[in-house]
Structure formats: structure tokens, C-alpha cells
Motif scaffolding. Sequence first.
Motif, PDB file in Angstrom:
ATOM      1  N   UNK A   1      47.066  44.330  48.518  1.00  0.00           N
ATOM      2  CA  UNK A   1      48.093  43.691  49.338  1.00  0.00           C
ATOM      3  C   UNK A   1      47.508  42.421  49.929  1.00  0.00           C
ATOM      4  N   UNK A   2      48.154  41.294  49.665  1.00  0.00           N
ATOM      5  CA  UNK A   2      47.628  40.006  50.106  1.00  0.00           C
ATOM      6  C   UNK A   2      48.639  39.259  50.958  1.00  0.00           C
ATOM      7  N   UNK A   3      48.109  38.460  51.847  1.00  0.00           N
ATOM      8  CA  UNK A   3      48.891  37.442  52.536  1.00  0.00           C
ATOM      9  C   UNK A   3      47.948  36.254  52.733  1.00  0.00           C
ATOM     10  N   UNK A   4      48.327  35.304  53.515  1.00  0.00           N
ATOM     11  CA  UNK A   4      47.502  34.105  53.671  1.00  0.00           C
ATOM     12  C   UNK A   4      46.201  34.359  54.411  1.00  0.00           C
ATOM     13  N   UNK A   5      46.090  35.484  55.111  1.00  0.00           N
ATOM     14  CA  UNK A   5      44.945  35.703  55.976  1.00  0.00           C
ATOM     15  C   UNK A   5      43.995  36.796  55.541  1.00  0.00           C
ATOM     16  N   UNK A   6      44.431  37.715  54.693  1.00  0.00           N
ATOM     17  CA  UNK A   6      43.567  38.832  54.333  1.00  0.00           C
ATOM     18  C   UNK A   6      43.983  39.481  53.021  1.00  0.00           C
ATOM     19  N   UNK A   7      43.065  40.299  52.524  1.00  0.00           N
ATOM     20  CA  UNK A   7      43.316  41.122  51.345  1.00  0.00           C
ATOM     21  C   UNK A   7      43.007  42.555  51.737  1.00  0.00           C
ATOM     22  N   UNK A   8      43.962  43.453  51.535  1.00  0.00           N
ATOM     23  CA  UNK A   8      43.759  44.875  51.776  1.00  0.00           C
ATOM     24  C   UNK A   8      43.820  45.594  50.445  1.00  0.00           C
TER      25      UNK A   8
ATOM     26  N   UNK B   1      53.958  38.395  51.818  1.00  0.00           N
ATOM     27  CA  UNK B   1      53.039  39.433  51.382  1.00  0.00           C
ATOM     28  C   UNK B   1      53.280  39.729  49.905  1.00  0.00           C
ATOM     29  N   UNK B   2      52.205  39.873  49.171  1.00  0.00           N
ATOM     30  CA  UNK B   2      52.284  40.194  47.744  1.00  0.00           C
ATOM     31  C   UNK B   2      51.510  41.478  47.502  1.00  0.00           C
ATOM     32  N   UNK B   3      52.036  42.307  46.594  1.00  0.00           N
ATOM     33  CA  UNK B   3      51.415  43.597  46.307  1.00  0.00           C
ATOM     34  C   UNK B   3      51.240  43.753  44.806  1.00  0.00           C
TER      35      UNK B   3
END
Length: 146
Positions: A70-77, A4-6
Motif C-alpha cells: 500500500x503506497x501513498x506519497x509519504x510511505x510504503x506499507x 493511495x495505491x494497492x
Amino acid sequence: MTKERVVTLTVPASPEYVDLIRLTLYGIASKLKFSFEDIEDMKVAVSEACNNAVLHAYGGEDGKIEVQFTTDNEQLSISVKDFGRSFTVEESKESPAMHGKSIDEIQSGGLGLYLMQALMDHVEVTQEGGTTVTLTKKRMKTEETA
């Protein structure tokens, strides 16, 4: 394991900074290979959330907006937080506007929460020390992103 990246951006609650938030969103979503249509939908939803904070959270006084991507391989919040006057979700069901304003009192938007829900996969509103609107868009799996 998904990492997860923020990215966090804090700007004055002023209309001229909404474009900076939209540009940041564009850059992040492009790197994640979201489609053009999904990016445009996210930009509209984020603009609605930011505009509500700019127009209604601080009652004309200076304030700030904190936006967290906030990102991961499946979504962006995308979480848009103001530290001003809150509204209740019950109020928004009675009147589609935010921060206790009726639809007649809203200069732009007014149907913002409904629009955000139509454009995003998930929308969550919390009130604690202000209002936070969290918008989530799932990434479509393609051969290139799989």
C-alpha cells in the motif's frame, strides 16, 4: 489529496516464492524513489516476515501468503498475511520467534520480529484468521520527491 495505491500478490507459502515478493517490493519502492539503503532494509524485513510464514504457519502443509503493498506519497506499507497457525505477541516477547516456536526451534531467523522493528519505521502484528505482519517505511523528503 494523496492517492493511495494497492498491489496484492498471493503466492504459495514456499521458499522459492519469497524472491518474487522481494522483486515486487523492489519494483514498487524504486518507482516511489526510496533510497537503495531503504529498499535493502525493506527487502530484509519482508523476507523475515515471509520466511516466518513459510517455515512456521502451516506446519509443513500447503498454504498461501498474501502480500499487500500500500503506497501513498509519504510511505510504503507491506502486509504479509498467512492463514495458518497464529502466535501471540506475548509469546514473541518471551521468545523472539514467531508462531509459538522457541528460538532453538527456528531454522533461520529467530530474531525476525526484532530485526523487522530495527529496519522499518513501524511494525504491527495482528492475529485474525492467521497472522498479519504490517511493515511501514516512511519516504524521506528530498528536493526530487517534494
